[in-house]
Design an enzyme around this catalytic site. Structure first.
Site, PDB file in Angstrom:
ATOM      1  N   GLU A 193      -3.666 -10.264-113.038  1.00 27.06           N
ATOM      2  CA  GLU A 193      -5.130 -10.304-113.109  1.00 27.06           C
ATOM      3  C   GLU A 193      -5.614 -11.681-112.687  1.00 27.06           C
ATOM      4  O   GLU A 193      -5.073 -12.693-113.122  1.00 27.06           O
ATOM      5  CB  GLU A 193      -5.645 -10.060-114.535  1.00 27.06           C
ATOM      6  CG  GLU A 193      -5.534  -8.668-115.074  1.00 27.06           C
ATOM      7  CD  GLU A 193      -6.135  -8.559-116.483  1.00 27.06           C
ATOM      8  OE1 GLU A 193      -6.918  -9.469-116.862  1.00 27.06           O
ATOM      9  OE2 GLU A 193      -5.821  -7.590-117.185  1.00 27.06           O
ATOM     10  N   GLU A 249     -17.676  -2.838-115.799  1.00 29.18           N
ATOM     11  CA  GLU A 249     -17.428  -1.847-116.842  1.00 29.18           C
ATOM     12  C   GLU A 249     -18.390  -2.079-118.009  1.00 29.18           C
ATOM     13  O   GLU A 249     -18.266  -3.064-118.734  1.00 29.18           O
ATOM     14  CB  GLU A 249     -15.976  -1.937-117.311  1.00 29.18           C
ATOM     15  CG  GLU A 249     -14.971  -1.684-116.190  1.00 29.18           C
ATOM     16  CD  GLU A 249     -13.555  -2.040-116.584  1.00 29.18           C
ATOM     17  OE1 GLU A 249     -12.965  -1.299-117.412  1.00 29.18           O
ATOM     18  OE2 GLU A 249     -13.032  -3.049-116.083  1.00 29.18           O
ATOM     19  N   LYS A 303     -17.238  -2.567-122.056  1.00 30.64           N
ATOM     20  CA  LYS A 303     -16.292  -3.580-122.515  1.00 30.64           C
ATOM     21  C   LYS A 303     -16.949  -4.466-123.568  1.00 30.64           C
ATOM     22  O   LYS A 303     -18.090  -4.902-123.400  1.00 30.64           O
ATOM     23  CB  LYS A 303     -15.799  -4.436-121.344  1.00 30.64           C
ATOM     24  CG  LYS A 303     -14.916  -3.703-120.363  1.00 30.64           C
ATOM     25  CD  LYS A 303     -14.142  -4.646-119.462  1.00 30.64           C
ATOM     26  CE  LYS A 303     -13.039  -5.347-120.215  1.00 30.64           C
ATOM     27  NZ  LYS A 303     -12.168  -6.133-119.325  1.00 30.64           N
ATOM     28  N   GLU A 356     -17.545 -10.274-119.559  1.00 30.96           N
ATOM     29  CA  GLU A 356     -16.508  -9.235-119.619  1.00 30.96           C
ATOM     30  C   GLU A 356     -16.934  -7.957-118.904  1.00 30.96           C
ATOM     31  O   GLU A 356     -16.095  -7.189-118.440  1.00 30.96           O
ATOM     32  CB  GLU A 356     -16.165  -8.922-121.072  1.00 30.96           C
ATOM     33  CG  GLU A 356     -15.340  -9.986-121.764  1.00 30.96           C
ATOM     34  CD  GLU A 356     -13.961 -10.122-121.155  1.00 30.96           C
ATOM     35  OE1 GLU A 356     -13.299  -9.086-120.925  1.00 30.96           O
ATOM     36  OE2 GLU A 356     -13.539 -11.264-120.889  1.00 30.96           O
TER      37      GLU A 356
END
Length: 405
Positions: free
Chosen positions: A273, A327, A330, A336
């Site tokens: 990541e 997203e 999250k 985030e």
């Protein structure tokens, strides 16, 4: 006969070169970056279905993606897509998978039914099991990995699927300068076991590395250009004399030095990541669209060049970009939920230099997208000029051959 063959061969060669030149001029020469993958997180209530995701990944010429579970719907959808999946064992499952029979059951129900139609290239056993806040599960890590690998051997899948685990950089006690890299004393025992397993199975050591976090915590001490891969003076490791012009490579090399201190010098390190948020809270310094675009664009440039770190210059670095989508479910700070290159409706969150030629103005998934970025523009132009002059030269020779024979 040989003269006739020479004439035909010369004609065919010229035609091929002319076609290559035409393709370059029209931007049709696409590059597939085999060392680049992307994380496909699904913590959202508005994400496109897997079949749409496959179309999007195909249009981006990305053939590797990582998911954070073994969702059967996703695994089934990716069958025959030629996109390799890196799947994940959820953290909470590790205690049960220490049992070899439970691990075998997991492999035969979660992996085997989908392989080989779905290309599964790796299993991530957990994700960041050691952090500064929680290390309660780390004792289960290597035993679970060994049980899963044994199950893969028993089912004949070990030749195709690697077993590893992504680690956060919090496993390091020291990371600066890179040559000082070493693991925290409290995880040294587990890391020795992990590295021994990875060495025996020829699997990589994965790290989740985010220069953004370092910059956010010390924006007055860490130059922004250094973390964004922009031109900058960089830093020189005082012991190795290696020059680092970006933080990500320094972080990777610090892990390599940490492994070497435990006696493991030849294990590959990959980045499972890395990314940059396009939006953040008031105290999340640097979380902007502009910085996210620059970081990911410059990273793509490096990947196009198959560049290695200063310590391993001749070994390309496998990188999984985080992430494909924003997203919305999250937890945590605003950042985030804003790491995606794309919004859930498949429109770009920002442009990282992907060149697209839309076949439809209404659907981003109908775009032909090339990963050819501005980093390779000069190279492409040079190829164009070279091929152009080669064509002129060879056509002249061809005309002379025709006159003589």
């Amino acid at each position: 006969m040989s003269k006739m063959f020479s004439r035909i061969a010369m004609t065919n060669y010229v035609v091929v070169l002319l076609l290559s030149l035409t393709s370059l001029e029209h931007g049709l020469l696409f590059q597939r970056v085999s060392s680049l993958g992307i994380n496909y997180g699904q913590v959202g209530d508005n994400l496109p279905p897997p079949d749409k995701v496959i179309q999007l990944l195909g249009s981006l010429h990305i053939n590797k993606t990582r998911i954070y579970d073994t969702n059967p719907k996703v695994l089934s959808s990716f069958a025959n897509s030629n996109i390799e999946l890196f799947v994940t064992v959820e953290n909470q499952m590790l205690p049960s998978l220490v049992d070899p029979q439970q691990a075998l059951q997991w492999v035969t129900s979660r992996i085997k039914p989908f392989f080989p139609a779905t290309k599964i290239g790796g299993i991530a056993v957990g994700n960041e099991l050691y952090t500064d806040d929680d290390s309660s599960l780390i004792g289960y890590l290597v035993p679970a990995m060994m049980s899963i690998h044994a199950a893969l051997v028993q089912t004949g899948l070990d030749k195709y699927i690697q077993v590893s685990t992504p680690n956060s950089l919090s496993v390091l006690q020291e990371s600066y300068p890179p040559s000082a890299g070493c693991f925290r004393p409290q995880v040294t025992g587990v890391m020795t076991q992990l590295l021994s397993f990875l060495h025996s199975t020829k699997s990589p050591f994965w790290i989740n590395a985010y220069p953004y976090f370092a910059y956010k915590d010390s924006p007055t001490k860490i130059p922004l250009d250094y973390v964004l891969f922009n031109p900058n003076p960089g830093m020189v490791d005082p012991y190795t004399k290696y020059h680092y012009d970006n933080m990500l490579y320094a972080q990777v090399d610090s892990v390599i030095f940490a492994m070497a201190r435990l006696g493991f010098k030849d294990i590959e390190v990959g980045v499972s990541e890395t990314g940059w948020p396009s939006k953040g809270d008031g105290d999340e310094v640097g979380a902007t669209v502009a910085n996210a675009a620059v970081y990911n664009k410059n990273l793509l440039k490096r990947q196009l060049q198959s560049e290695g770190t200063p310590l391993r210059k001749n070994m390309g670095l496998d990188v999984y970009l985080f992430a494909l989508f924003n997203e919305d479910l999250k937890p945590g700070p605003t950042s985030e939920r804003n790491y995606g290159l794309y919004q859930p409706d498949e429109t770009m969150a920002y442009n990282v230099g992907l060149l697209s030629s839309s076949q439809s103005s209404t659907s981003s998934t109908n775009s032909i997208v090339s990963l050819t970025s501005s980093a390779s523009t000069d190279i492409t132009r040079g190829k164009q000029r070279l091929i152009y002059f080669m064509c002129i030269y060879l056509l002249a020779i061809h005309m002379l051959i025709r006159r003589r024979y």
